[in-house]
Scaffold this motif. Structure first.
Motif, PDB file in Angstrom:
ATOM      1  N   LEU A   1       0.843  -1.196   0.000  1.00 52.62           N
ATOM      2  CA  LEU A   1       0.000   0.000   0.000  1.00 52.62           C
ATOM      3  C   LEU A   1       0.878   1.246   0.000  1.00 52.62           C
ATOM      4  CD1 LEU A   1      -2.724   1.595   0.571  1.00 52.62           C
ATOM      5  CD2 LEU A   1      -2.159   1.307   2.998  1.00 52.62           C
ATOM      6  N   ARG A   2       0.619   2.115  -0.952  1.00 53.69           N
ATOM      7  CA  ARG A   2       1.189   3.470  -0.901  1.00 53.69           C
ATOM      8  C   ARG A   2      -0.014   4.407  -0.889  1.00 53.69           C
ATOM      9  NH1 ARG A   2       5.035   3.958  -5.220  1.00 53.69           N
ATOM     10  NH2 ARG A   2       6.699   3.470  -3.765  1.00 53.69           N
ATOM     11  N   ASP A   3      -0.079   5.262   0.126  1.00 54.28           N
ATOM     12  CA  ASP A   3      -1.257   6.128   0.291  1.00 54.28           C
ATOM     13  C   ASP A   3      -0.809   7.564   0.487  1.00 54.28           C
ATOM     14  OD1 ASP A   3      -1.606   6.830   3.473  1.00 54.28           O
ATOM     15  OD2 ASP A   3      -0.548   4.948   3.156  1.00 54.28           O
ATOM     16  N   GLY A   4      -1.746   8.430   0.833  1.00 49.83           N
ATOM     17  CA  GLY A   4      -1.442   9.851   0.974  1.00 49.83           C
ATOM     18  C   GLY A   4      -0.476  10.184   2.092  1.00 49.83           C
ATOM     19  N   THR A   5      -0.226   9.243   3.003  1.00 49.18           N
ATOM     20  CA  THR A   5       0.755   9.501   4.065  1.00 49.18           C
ATOM     21  C   THR A   5       2.170   9.125   3.634  1.00 49.18           C
ATOM     22  OG1 THR A   5       0.693   7.312   5.139  1.00 49.18           O
ATOM     23  CG2 THR A   5      -1.000   8.921   5.807  1.00 49.18           C
ATOM     24  N   SER A   6       2.323   8.425   2.519  1.00 51.74           N
ATOM     25  CA  SER A   6       3.647   7.951   2.100  1.00 51.74           C
ATOM     26  C   SER A   6       4.572   9.135   1.850  1.00 51.74           C
ATOM     27  CB  SER A   6       3.527   7.084   0.848  1.00 51.74           C
ATOM     28  OG  SER A   6       2.758   5.933   1.119  1.00 51.74           O
ATOM     29  N   GLY A   7       5.658   9.195   2.614  1.00 51.82           N
ATOM     30  CA  GLY A   7       6.573  10.318   2.546  1.00 51.82           C
ATOM     31  C   GLY A   7       6.142  11.492   3.404  1.00 51.82           C
TER      32      GLY A   7
ATOM     33  N   GLY B   1       4.387  11.083   6.818  1.00 53.25           N
ATOM     34  CA  GLY B   1       3.764  10.393   7.953  1.00 53.25           C
ATOM     35  C   GLY B   1       4.110   8.921   7.998  1.00 53.25           C
ATOM     36  N   SER B   2       4.322   8.343   6.835  1.00 53.46           N
ATOM     37  CA  SER B   2       4.775   6.948   6.752  1.00 53.46           C
ATOM     38  C   SER B   2       5.884   6.861   5.708  1.00 53.46           C
ATOM     39  CB  SER B   2       3.613   6.000   6.410  1.00 53.46           C
ATOM     40  OG  SER B   2       3.148   6.201   5.091  1.00 53.46           O
ATOM     41  N   TYR B   3       6.520   5.711   5.638  1.00 57.36           N
ATOM     42  CA  TYR B   3       7.650   5.504   4.730  1.00 57.36           C
ATOM     43  C   TYR B   3       7.251   5.822   3.290  1.00 57.36           C
ATOM     44  CZ  TYR B   3      11.344   2.843   2.323  1.00 57.36           C
ATOM     45  OH  TYR B   3      12.374   2.452   1.509  1.00 57.36           O
ATOM     46  N   GLY B   4       8.100   6.558   2.592  1.00 63.62           N
ATOM     47  CA  GLY B   4       7.792   6.985   1.229  1.00 63.62           C
ATOM     48  C   GLY B   4       7.585   5.855   0.251  1.00 63.62           C
ATOM     49  N   GLY B   5       8.229   4.718   0.477  1.00 64.70           N
ATOM     50  CA  GLY B   5       8.079   3.565  -0.409  1.00 64.70           C
ATOM     51  C   GLY B   5       6.800   2.783  -0.181  1.00 64.70           C
ATOM     52  N   GLY B   6       6.045   3.142   0.855  1.00 64.49           N
ATOM     53  CA  GLY B   6       4.796   2.466   1.148  1.00 64.49           C
ATOM     54  C   GLY B   6       4.914   1.500   2.313  1.00 64.49           C
ATOM     55  N   ARG B   7       3.804   0.809   2.557  1.00 64.43           N
ATOM     56  CA  ARG B   7       3.717  -0.160   3.652  1.00 64.43           C
ATOM     57  C   ARG B   7       3.145  -1.457   3.103  1.00 64.43           C
ATOM     58  NH1 ARG B   7       0.287   3.246   7.866  1.00 64.43           N
ATOM     59  NH2 ARG B   7      -0.591   4.097   5.954  1.00 64.43           N
ATOM     60  N   TYR B   8       3.158  -2.488   3.915  1.00 61.92           N
ATOM     61  CA  TYR B   8       2.573  -3.778   3.543  1.00 61.92           C
ATOM     62  C   TYR B   8       1.321  -4.007   4.383  1.00 61.92           C
ATOM     63  CZ  TYR B   8       7.083  -5.089   1.367  1.00 61.92           C
ATOM     64  OH  TYR B   8       8.218  -5.155   0.595  1.00 61.92           O
ATOM     65  N   LEU B   9       0.278  -4.529   3.730  1.00 64.97           N
ATOM     66  CA  LEU B   9      -0.909  -4.979   4.447  1.00 64.97           C
ATOM     67  C   LEU B   9      -0.845  -6.484   4.676  1.00 64.97           C
ATOM     68  CD1 LEU B   9      -3.713  -2.927   2.638  1.00 64.97           C
ATOM     69  CD2 LEU B   9      -2.614  -2.453   4.846  1.00 64.97           C
ATOM     70  N   LEU B  10      -0.476  -7.219   3.639  1.00 65.02           N
ATOM     71  CA  LEU B  10      -0.371  -8.674   3.734  1.00 65.02           C
ATOM     72  C   LEU B  10       0.861  -9.145   2.971  1.00 65.02           C
ATOM     73  CD1 LEU B  10      -4.065  -9.745   2.960  1.00 65.02           C
ATOM     74  CD2 LEU B  10      -2.998  -9.541   5.215  1.00 65.02           C
ATOM     75  N   ASP B  11       1.532 -10.116   3.548  1.00 60.36           N
ATOM     76  CA  ASP B  11       2.625 -10.813   2.873  1.00 60.36           C
ATOM     77  C   ASP B  11       2.635 -12.222   3.460  1.00 60.36           C
ATOM     78  OD1 ASP B  11       4.879 -11.806   1.686  1.00 60.36           O
ATOM     79  OD2 ASP B  11       6.225 -10.230   2.386  1.00 60.36           O
ATOM     80  N   THR B  12       1.799 -13.088   2.890  1.00 66.09           N
ATOM     81  CA  THR B  12       1.606 -14.397   3.512  1.00 66.09           C
ATOM     82  C   THR B  12       2.835 -15.293   3.410  1.00 66.09           C
ATOM     83  OG1 THR B  12       0.602 -15.417   1.540  1.00 66.09           O
ATOM     84  CG2 THR B  12      -0.875 -14.290   3.075  1.00 66.09           C
ATOM     85  N   ALA B  13       3.753 -15.000   2.493  1.00 66.02           N
ATOM     86  CA  ALA B  13       4.994 -15.768   2.437  1.00 66.02           C
ATOM     87  C   ALA B  13       5.783 -15.587   3.729  1.00 66.02           C
ATOM     88  CB  ALA B  13       5.833 -15.347   1.237  1.00 66.02           C
ATOM     89  N   LYS B  14       5.545 -14.460   4.402  1.00 69.18           N
ATOM     90  CA  LYS B  14       6.228 -14.185   5.663  1.00 69.18           C
ATOM     91  C   LYS B  14       5.293 -14.313   6.856  1.00 69.18           C
ATOM     92  CE  LYS B  14       9.726 -11.450   3.484  1.00 69.18           C
ATOM     93  NZ  LYS B  14       9.744 -10.271   2.669  1.00 69.18           N
ATOM     94  N   GLY B  15       4.111 -14.864   6.634  1.00 73.16           N
ATOM     95  CA  GLY B  15       3.232 -15.174   7.766  1.00 73.16           C
ATOM     96  C   GLY B  15       2.114 -14.202   8.033  1.00 73.16           C
TER      97      GLY B  15
ATOM     98  N   ASN C   1      -5.203  -0.966  10.048  1.00 75.50           N
ATOM     99  CA  ASN C   1      -4.481  -0.750  11.300  1.00 75.50           C
ATOM    100  C   ASN C   1      -3.230  -1.619  11.396  1.00 75.50           C
ATOM    101  OD1 ASN C   1      -6.413   1.063  12.952  1.00 75.50           O
ATOM    102  ND2 ASN C   1      -7.744  -0.574  12.197  1.00 75.50           N
ATOM    103  N   PHE C   2      -3.182  -2.693  10.606  1.00 73.92           N
ATOM    104  CA  PHE C   2      -2.042  -3.603  10.615  1.00 73.92           C
ATOM    105  C   PHE C   2      -1.035  -3.293   9.501  1.00 73.92           C
ATOM    106  CE2 PHE C   2      -5.124  -5.765  13.173  1.00 73.92           C
ATOM    107  CZ  PHE C   2      -4.393  -6.493  14.088  1.00 73.92           C
ATOM    108  N   ALA C   3      -1.175  -2.148   8.836  1.00 76.94           N
ATOM    109  CA  ALA C   3      -0.195  -1.753   7.817  1.00 76.94           C
ATOM    110  C   ALA C   3       1.160  -1.562   8.501  1.00 76.94           C
ATOM    111  CB  ALA C   3      -0.633  -0.461   7.134  1.00 76.94           C
ATOM    112  N   TYR C   4       2.192  -2.118   7.899  1.00 80.97           N
ATOM    113  CA  TYR C   4       3.517  -2.031   8.520  1.00 80.97           C
ATOM    114  C   TYR C   4       4.580  -1.721   7.472  1.00 80.97           C
ATOM    115  CZ  TYR C   4       4.155  -6.805   6.766  1.00 80.97           C
ATOM    116  OH  TYR C   4       4.257  -7.913   5.952  1.00 80.97           O
TER     117      TYR C   4
ATOM    118  N   ASN D   1      -1.252  -0.260  -6.530  1.00 79.77           N
ATOM    119  CA  ASN D   1      -1.371  -0.343  -5.071  1.00 79.77           C
ATOM    120  C   ASN D   1      -1.181   1.028  -4.436  1.00 79.77           C
ATOM    121  OD1 ASN D   1      -0.360  -3.208  -5.992  1.00 79.77           O
ATOM    122  ND2 ASN D   1      -1.403  -3.451  -4.029  1.00 79.77           N
ATOM    123  N   THR D   2      -1.524   2.054  -5.197  1.00 81.61           N
ATOM    124  CA  THR D   2      -1.381   3.433  -4.738  1.00 81.61           C
ATOM    125  C   THR D   2      -2.751   4.097  -4.702  1.00 81.61           C
ATOM    126  OG1 THR D   2       0.824   3.555  -5.715  1.00 81.61           O
ATOM    127  CG2 THR D   2      -0.266   5.641  -5.236  1.00 81.61           C
ATOM    128  N   ILE D   3      -3.077   4.697  -3.559  1.00 82.86           N
ATOM    129  CA  ILE D   3      -4.323   5.445  -3.418  1.00 82.86           C
ATOM    130  C   ILE D   3      -3.993   6.843  -2.926  1.00 82.86           C
ATOM    131  CG2 ILE D   3      -5.702   3.368  -2.990  1.00 82.86           C
ATOM    132  CD1 ILE D   3      -5.732   4.129  -0.011  1.00 82.86           C
TER     133      ILE D   3
END
Length: 199
Positions: free
Chosen positions: A128-134, A136-150, A165-168, A187-189
């Motif tokens: 997810l890359r959203d309006g906070t990217s760069g 308020g949050s990391y400019g490259g975006g965050r992850y919502l799900l990555d099931t390969a990593k659990g 709320n679980f974006a990391y 994946n950008t909003i």
């Protein structure tokens, strides 16, 4: 190398257990609080922590916006025409091949592509890359799900559970030794998602 491989296995096992605990908890905000505490423990103490030894986040914990129950929802996986696979450079890990598995509509506006990681074992990946990217949050975006990593919050054979709320942040936000796949255009909003991990 052997020690590093074994600590990585342990990291992934503990992350999977952390998300299993989230799925089993009926009080969503309590599950989120427990998830935060577990992540802080891993980032503070685990040999595979992406934090450098002197990073102040080891003491303070990772920062988050307050929990917002309105940002958890079940999202139907919509069919899409599958384009050519997306090949992402993963640095020392080679490349990651991603196939578009579908798309989800967000109640806050916009859509997100849902990717299938076409490696051994596979997995669902939703960055997810959203309006906070760069801002308020990391400019490259965050992850919502990555099931390969659990990281998996649940779903059915036609939908997935998303909880913003679980974006990391990906590991590359903390340390340049990691090279992470970042959110592509699908994946950008534009909406600001003031939930999940922040700077």
């Amino acid at each position: 190398m052997t020690s590093s491989a074994l600590t990585l296995v342990d990291w992934r096992r503990r992350v999977a257990e952390m998300y299993a605990a989230v799925r089993s908890e009926t009080d969503r905000e309590s599950a989120w609080t427990q998830w935060r505490a577990a992540r802080d423990g891993l980032f503070r103490e685990h040999p595979q922590s992406p934090l450098t030894a002197d990073d102040p986040l080891r003491d303070s914990g990772l920062p988050y916006w307050p929990y917002d129950p309105a940002l958890r929802f079940e999202a139907e996986l919509l069919d899409v025409d599958e384009p050519e696979p997306r090949i992402v450079d993963a640095g020392g890990d080679g490349t990651i091949e991603m196939h578009l598995a579908g798309r989800v509509e967000l109640p806050i506006g916009g859509t997100l592509d849902v990717w299938w990681l076409h490696q051994y074992g596979g997995g669902i990946f939703v960055p997810l890359r959203d309006g906070t990217s760069g801002d308020g949050s990391y400019g490259g975006g965050r992850y919502l799900l990555d099931t390969a990593k659990g990281s998996w919050l649940g779903g059915t054979d036609t939908s997935i559970t998303l909880d913003l709320n679980f974006a990391y942040h990906p590991s590359c936000r903390y340390n340049p030794r990691w090279q992470c796949p970042l959110a592509p255009p699908g994946n950008t909003i534009t909406a600001r998602v003031e939930a999940g991990e922040r700077l």
